[in-house]
Structures are given as structure tokens and as C-alpha cells.
Design an enzyme around this catalytic site. Sequence first.
Site, PDB file in Angstrom:
ATOM      1  N   SER A 155     -11.499  -0.688  -4.399  1.00  0.00           N
ATOM      2  CA  SER A 155     -11.324  -0.621  -3.011  1.00  0.00           C
ATOM      3  C   SER A 155     -13.025  -0.444  -2.119  1.00  0.00           C
ATOM      4  O   SER A 155     -13.516  -0.806  -2.565  1.00  0.00           O
ATOM      5  CB  SER A 155     -10.819   1.069  -2.565  1.00  0.00           C
ATOM      6  OG  SER A 155     -10.318   0.789  -0.606  1.00  0.00           O
ATOM      7  N   ASP A 172      -0.498  -6.126  -0.272  1.00  0.00           N
ATOM      8  CA  ASP A 172      -2.131  -4.948  -0.299  1.00  0.00           C
ATOM      9  C   ASP A 172      -1.782  -4.757   1.332  1.00  0.00           C
ATOM     10  O   ASP A 172      -2.560  -6.124   2.163  1.00  0.00           O
ATOM     11  CB  ASP A 172      -2.959  -5.284  -0.881  1.00  0.00           C
ATOM     12  CG  ASP A 172      -3.773  -4.304  -0.732  1.00  0.00           C
ATOM     13  OD1 ASP A 172      -4.017  -3.180   0.656  1.00  0.00           O
ATOM     14  OD2 ASP A 172      -4.958  -3.884  -1.648  1.00  0.00           O
ATOM     15  N   HIS A 201      -1.857  -1.465  -2.868  1.00  0.00           N
ATOM     16  CA  HIS A 201      -2.953  -0.812  -2.778  1.00  0.00           C
ATOM     17  C   HIS A 201      -3.788   0.244  -3.035  1.00  0.00           C
ATOM     18  O   HIS A 201      -4.162   0.319  -4.423  1.00  0.00           O
ATOM     19  CB  HIS A 201      -3.441  -0.530  -1.179  1.00  0.00           C
ATOM     20  CG  HIS A 201      -5.037  -0.190  -1.618  1.00  0.00           C
ATOM     21  ND1 HIS A 201      -5.943  -1.779  -1.028  1.00  0.00           N
ATOM     22  CD2 HIS A 201      -5.812   0.722  -1.502  1.00  0.00           C
ATOM     23  CE1 HIS A 201      -7.191  -1.207  -0.938  1.00  0.00           C
ATOM     24  NE2 HIS A 201      -7.792   0.262  -1.123  1.00  0.00           N
TER      25      HIS A 201
END
Length: 390
Positions: A157, A222, A251
Amino acid sequence: MGAVTSTMAAKFAFFPPSPPSYELEEEDEEAEGGAKKLRMAAAAGVHNSNREYVDVLKLETKRGNHVVAVYFKNPAASLTVLYSHGNAADLGQMYDLFCELSLHLRVNLMGYDYSGYGQSTGKPTEQNTYVDIEAAYRCLEEKYGVKEEDVILYGQSVGSGPTLDLATRLPKLRAVVLHSPIASGLRVIYPVKRTYWFDIYKNIDKIPFINCPVLVIHGTDDDVVSWSHGKQLWERCKEKYEPLWVKGGNHCDLELYPQYIKHLKKFISAIEKSSRLRNVSGSIVDQTEDPRKSTDFREVARSSIDQRETSRLSADKKEKPRLSTDRREKSRSSTDRRERSRKSVDHPERESNGSDQHEKARNSIDRFGDMIRSVGLCNIDCFKPTATAI
């Protein structure tokens, strides 16, 4: 202007857990240099039963902050992973996952908290994360003697930002893994087509300068960082490795899917093999230059076939000259028949062997995936952000 931009971006980009999920305690035993050894305490999921294989460290950055890092040692490892975790998490929450990855991938692994995360001092900013990862990498080199060519950078991320920034400055880096990466900070908020000066983590502009194999992992569902980010980054890679698009993955749950650890294992194996091949030929073969659509056993099969072909040609050269044209024609005809027969036999054998080996590998990894599911590797209570969060 740059400081103002960084401060504004930090308000949108960083969400350190509050309060931190762990505390640091000094042990009675002393580390090198006379300082007390550290351990993590009061963290849900932090188990100190294997402390001899885990070092807890405080590293000073070039900006004067002190960031906390953990180093997991695997005696069977030849590679070291430097893991930059995602948002709304700290080392206490990542501890179990790091331990499992080090064990099952057979790698050494270092994770660290950004400035302002966990028990690290300072404030989280884009520039601070760049010096944070530099401090962790410098520790790997100086304290543990890790070579650049044995390092895999792993960015999850928002961690894809410092990961790619460091990767552009390490020409001998072994590989990069991007897990639910962002194309840039602004592109998370709005799907812009160009890069603006006030954007942060301009990964989309940095990825073409990475000169090592890159694996991209992203969930198709996501809802924090769109799947399109992972696809755009993969398309711009110089050395593409077969990406992992986790169907239905979000995610913060990709570690729960069996194909996650299966694909990582396959990638680590290919990277380890590429080192031996590079030592011989000076370059990585098609295992990493193109997206992998075949498994390693097929490369072995192809090699053995090439050896048989070379042997056959060598034998043909040693045959005595024919005494007549008719005899040469008859010999050539019979050779052609033998060649067609050999090809018809060899081809199904290769397919059969490949299928059996692939099935065994899949069953083995799927069993591991079931175990991953049962222990719950992803113990991060993923932040449920607004549209502005990364």
C-alpha cells in the site's frame, strides 16, 4: 512551499494506529556495543518464544528520528526481504505475519515502523519515510552484512512509496514486490492522467527506472486503492514477473488467500534460480524477463530435450559417408521417420510429466494456504477510510 505541501499531504496520507499496539522493554541481556537488548511487549499477537531468532532495534535516521525495526533470522535463508508495511498498521500488528513469511519463504526479513508510527519518533511525512527505509537498509548492510544483490524490497500500500524510491537508487537490487501499491497519492483520490508537482509518492513515474524483476499483487475488489493502480504499475515495469490479481481480494485481506503465499513462494524460487543463471550468463533468463506463463519444471524439461537434440546431432556427424546416393536417400527417409516418431513420443511425455508435477505443487501449496487461513496471518484491523485515504 515543499514543507507546506508535505504537511498537507501527511494529513491525507498517514494514519498511524493510536495508541501504538506495542511497547518496548529492555532485557537483562546486553546487545553489541553494551546497549540493552530490546523486546516488544503488550502487543496482541507478539510472541517472544523464538526471541533468539528475532532482533528488535532502534535505528537513527538522517533526520534525527529513531525508528523501530524488527529483524527475523532464518538459518536457511539466502535472501533478505525489507518490508515496508501499509497504512493504519504498526510492527505490533505485523509481527505474526513477518514471522510466518520468514519461516515459509525461507528468507530473512526486516520490517520497520515509519517516523510517527508505533514507537518510532518524529512525524510521518513522505520525506521521512524515505530516510526511514534508508536507515533500515543501512542496518542490513552494516549490522547483518547483507549484500545489495541479496535484497528484495517489499512495499504494501503506502509502503510502495518508500520501496520504489529506494529501489531507484539500488542498481544491483535483486527484486521488488508491490502489494496493493499506489500509482501516486493524488491518483488514489482522483484518477488524474498526469503527475502534478504537489503529488506525493509518484510511483508511476519511478517504476520504469527499476532494473530488477517486479512482482505486483493486487485484489480485484480493492475499495481503498483501485486495482487499476497495480495494473498501471505492472505495465510500466522493465522486468515484468507474472502478476497476482487476487479475484475478490480487498485491500487488507490478500494474505488470507492460498494463492498469495503460493505465488510468493514461486517468485522467491525463480529469483533464487536467476542468481545462479546470472552468474553463468551475465543476465536473467526468461524466468524474469517476461511474465511467467509456465512453471519451472518446463524449463528443466526443455533443457533435457536440448541436450538430447545436441547428442543426436553429434551422433549424426560421426556417421560414415554414404557410398551411394540411393543409400543416402534411404537413410534420410528412415531418419525422418525416426524423428517424427521421437517427437510424437516425447511431446505427450513432457505434457504428462508437467501436469503431474504441477498438480503436486498446487496441492502442496493449497494445503499451506489452508493453514494460513486457520492461523489468520492478516491480523490488521484495516482502516476503513474515506475517499481521501491511502
